[in-house]
Each structure stands twice: as structure tokens, then as C-alpha cells.
Write an enzyme that holds these catalytic residues in place. Sequence first.
Site, PDB file in Angstrom:
ATOM      1  N   GLU A 280      18.926 -45.234 -33.141  1.00 28.75           N
ATOM      2  CA  GLU A 280      17.925 -45.452 -34.185  1.00 28.75           C
ATOM      3  C   GLU A 280      18.459 -46.405 -35.252  1.00 28.75           C
ATOM      4  O   GLU A 280      19.586 -46.282 -35.709  1.00 28.75           O
ATOM      5  CB  GLU A 280      17.572 -44.108 -34.828  1.00 28.75           C
ATOM      6  CG  GLU A 280      16.565 -44.188 -35.958  1.00 28.75           C
ATOM      7  CD  GLU A 280      16.333 -42.831 -36.624  1.00 28.75           C
ATOM      8  OE1 GLU A 280      15.324 -42.690 -37.330  1.00 28.75           O
ATOM      9  OE2 GLU A 280      17.168 -41.926 -36.432  1.00 28.75           O
ATOM     10  N   LYS A 344       7.451 -45.197 -34.901  1.00 29.32           N
ATOM     11  CA  LYS A 344       7.558 -43.742 -35.034  1.00 29.32           C
ATOM     12  C   LYS A 344       6.315 -43.189 -35.720  1.00 29.32           C
ATOM     13  O   LYS A 344       5.893 -43.686 -36.763  1.00 29.32           O
ATOM     14  CB  LYS A 344       8.813 -43.411 -35.838  1.00 29.32           C
ATOM     15  CG  LYS A 344       9.108 -41.921 -35.973  1.00 29.32           C
ATOM     16  CD  LYS A 344      10.411 -41.695 -36.752  1.00 29.32           C
ATOM     17  CE  LYS A 344      10.752 -40.220 -36.860  1.00 29.32           C
ATOM     18  NZ  LYS A 344      11.992 -39.990 -37.622  1.00 29.32           N
ATOM     19  N   CYS A 397      14.373 -39.811 -33.147  1.00 33.91           N
ATOM     20  CA  CYS A 397      14.988 -38.755 -33.941  1.00 33.91           C
ATOM     21  C   CYS A 397      14.151 -37.484 -33.961  1.00 33.91           C
ATOM     22  O   CYS A 397      14.049 -36.760 -32.981  1.00 33.91           O
ATOM     23  CB  CYS A 397      15.243 -39.285 -35.355  1.00 33.91           C
ATOM     24  SG  CYS A 397      16.197 -38.156 -36.406  1.00 33.91           S
TER      25      CYS A 397
END
Length: 517
Positions: A280, A344, A397
Site C-alpha cells: 500500500e 479504495k 489494508c
Amino acid sequence: MLERLTPALAAAGDFVRGLNGWRRLGFAFAAGLVSALGFAPFNVFPALLLGFAAVVLMIDGAEPARRIRTGAAVTWAFGFGQYALGMHWIAYAFMVDPVAHAWQIPFVFVFFAALALFQLCAGALAARFWRGRGRLFAFALSYGVFEWLRGHIFTGFPWNIPAYGWGASLGVLQSAAVFGAYGLSLLTVLFGAALADLFAPPPRWKIAAALAGVFAVFFVGGAVRLETAAQTVPGVNLRLVQPNVPQAEKYLRRYKARNWRRLIELSRAPGDPTLIVWPEAAPPFAGLDEQPLALEQIAALTVGRQGLITGAVRVDYLSADKYRYFNSLFVFGRDGKAIATYDKYHLVPFGEYLPYEETLNSLGLTKLTGIDGSFTPGDGPKAYAVPGAGTLTPLICYEILFPGEVVGATRPDWFVNITDDSWFGPWAGPQQHLLVARVRAIEEGLPVARAANTGISAIIDPFGRITHRLGLNQTGTVDGPLPAAIAPTPYSRFGDLWFVLLVCANVALTWLFSKGK
């Protein structure tokens, strides 16, 4: 031996039931602390089960007229204690930039106290139906439902739900392929609650024994399932890059060249990977897609390979002076050809965006990531085709945290989970996050390639087994073949249907067993 043990158990039960006032609340908080030892990295699952038994005993000891109030207070204190130890690592995130954020650490414990309101509601609801052995089913029912709610409302935060207390037993965790994490959580709470009846004079053991039998079946069935040999995808060799860059040094100007060079050098290390995965926000700058030199180096890395996947901060310019930030994942194919960009969609509150931003900013509160304003969310999980490597669904994540919410309209062949667990501290947080990824693999029957900045990076097969890994705070790569997906699991096909059926069964059993003494 049983004759000697029974009086001791009865005496312990009398002691816990006899607690009142602040002694009872203090014991409930301590029981919550001890129960947190059931989660990673400790994995002492009896501690979690006994914690639930202690809560039941304390509610048993309440005066009938005050039982609802007692149930609420006891479960709140228990939940607060469990969160305080089990998720203490959240405080580390505020120490990345201590000058700006260390003063906010006390608010972490305010957050734990607020999160324990889910337990408070569960205890109050269960106490309303506290009769006979039906109380065990009422407790498991209400606790399980409010754990589901914790994972869904206010954006959801299903961290350390009871199912993860079985991290020490991969065999038991295989049952998540049918029941999912929420169904397994409800059964786990019921098992722990049933242990309370062993502390009564005389002990009542039938329900506890029946549930021990259920989990023995889970263990044996899981062990048989784990006898299945792992298959791999022909022609796909992964390289997960773990640069191990401290979060505080990631975007400092004097370290940017070093950090980028480390990514390139690790990607070029000896070996024959066909697909490279960076973690990430791996590039130490925003706007990767607007950096010609960086894109040239990525193109050079992907000559003769299937491609490279990386997280990066993306900037979307709406006008000359207006722009949006996205926490994104880029998929590059052979020779650096851009294949896909994923944004995301499940952002971290207070980390990537600030609820009621203007109001909280006026109070001096800011989010942890150091960009102006909040990140903008994407539009949900998606699947992307990578030539020669099937279809993948990115999970950045925190997104892998949510059972039943990791697959979009198309079932992929595998998950790529990129993360920067340097925010999670040097110990418990990253290990808990890894376990979550393993349970998602089991639920969906899909492998996970997990690239983490500071660890733990791992290749996980669809049974939750780790085939290759690199530990915390190590610099290096994880090289290995991509495991093949298995047939869709019952959970991947029906979602939380089994959880709903367990809820209905517990409603019926609460009524049935409440008629007896």
C-alpha cells in the site's frame, strides 16, 4: 478427580456470582483483559471462552430487579477491557507523528469505551430474557447479533470478533467456509457461555458437552479438509516486496530517493518472478501515474513479465486549484502497460477521512494521514483481468476486514491485499490483521497475496494456510507460486445465511430452555 474438582468449581462460581458494585465491574473489566489473550498474537482460546463464562456468572448473581442494569454494566466493562488489551496497538498510529497526534492517545480509550456500547446493549437485551438455561442461548444470540452490528453500522469495525479467538486452530477455522466469521462467533460465544453451568452446584454439563462435541467435529472436519493438497496456477510466480520503510520516514524529502530505490532493487533481486506486488502507498510520492521516470522504471521491471501491482496515492485534478486524493492500487501489465486503477472504497475513519471534518478540525483533531483534506472513496470491490494470471480483486489494508464484503459482482481467482501495517505497531496489530486475511481466504475459497510495507507479507492458500511469508520488520521479498482457487464455498454462495439460521435457532432454544429451571 471430578469429585475433587466439582467443589472447587462451585466455590469459584459462588465467588463470581457474589461480586457486586465496583468489585463486579472491576472483575468484569479484568475478565475482558484476560479474554483478549484468546486473540493473536497470544492465541490462548480458553481465555476467551472463560471470559464469556465469567460474564454469565456475574449476571447470574444480579438481583432480579436490577438484572438488566447489571447485564449492561458487566458486558460494557468486559468489552472495554477486551478492547483495551486486544486493540491497544491502535495507540501506535498516533506516535508516527507524535508532535501532531500524541496528545490524542487518550481518545483511543474513549473510542474503546464507546465501542463497548455494543456489548452493553447485548448484555442488557440478554438479561431481559435471563431465565433457566435459556439464558445461555439468549446471551449468545444477543452478543452475536450485536457483533454483527458492530461490523456493519457506522461504517463497521469487526476487529477481534469472537471467531478470531480460534486463531490457534486452523482446523476449527475451516468451519468459517460454511458459517462465516459471524456464525462461528455466535457459536463461540454460546460455547463459552455454556461453561458457566459447570460452576454451579451441582454442575450442569450437558449443553457444554454438546457444544464441545460440535467444536470437536469442526476440528476433525477441518483437519480432514486440510489434507487437501494445495494446487498452484501454472506460470504465475509472485514476488511480494516488503521494503520495511518506517512510516515516519516514508514521505520525508531526504528519504524519498532511498525509499524508491529500495523498491526497485528488491524487485530486481535474483529470482524469476512473473508478477511483482508492492504494498500500500509504496511509491514515496503522490501521483504515480504522472511521474514519467517512475513509469519508465516500472516498464523496465515488467519486460517479459506479466506485470506489477502497487498501491499509491492518486491525485484527481478537478480544476487548476481543486483536486481529490484516492488511496489507490495500480495494475501494470507487460512492459508497464496500464491495465487498471482501483480506488479504495472502505476508508478508515480518523485515519483516511475525518467524520464531521470541519467541526473536529475546529477542536484541533486531525486525521492521521498527512494530506490536506480526506481521501475520496471508490465505488466498491471489483475484479480485474491480468493476462496470464487470471482475475484479481484488490483489497487495500482495512478492506479485507469485512466478511461477505470482499467480492463484487464477479468472483475473482484471487485476492491481492496490499497494506501498510507500520501504522499498527510492531507486534499484535499486524498479526491480527494477517489472521483476518487467512479467515477471508477460508470463507471465500480464494488465495490471498498479501504485500505489507513492514510485514507480515504472505502468500495464503484458499484453506488459510500460509505457503510463504516474511516476518515483521524485515526487508526482503516473498517469492512463490500463486495458489489456485477452489470451488465456491457455502459461505461464498450464501453469505450470512447460516448466521441467520443460527440466530433463529437460538431464539427457539432461548424460549424452549427458559421454560425449565
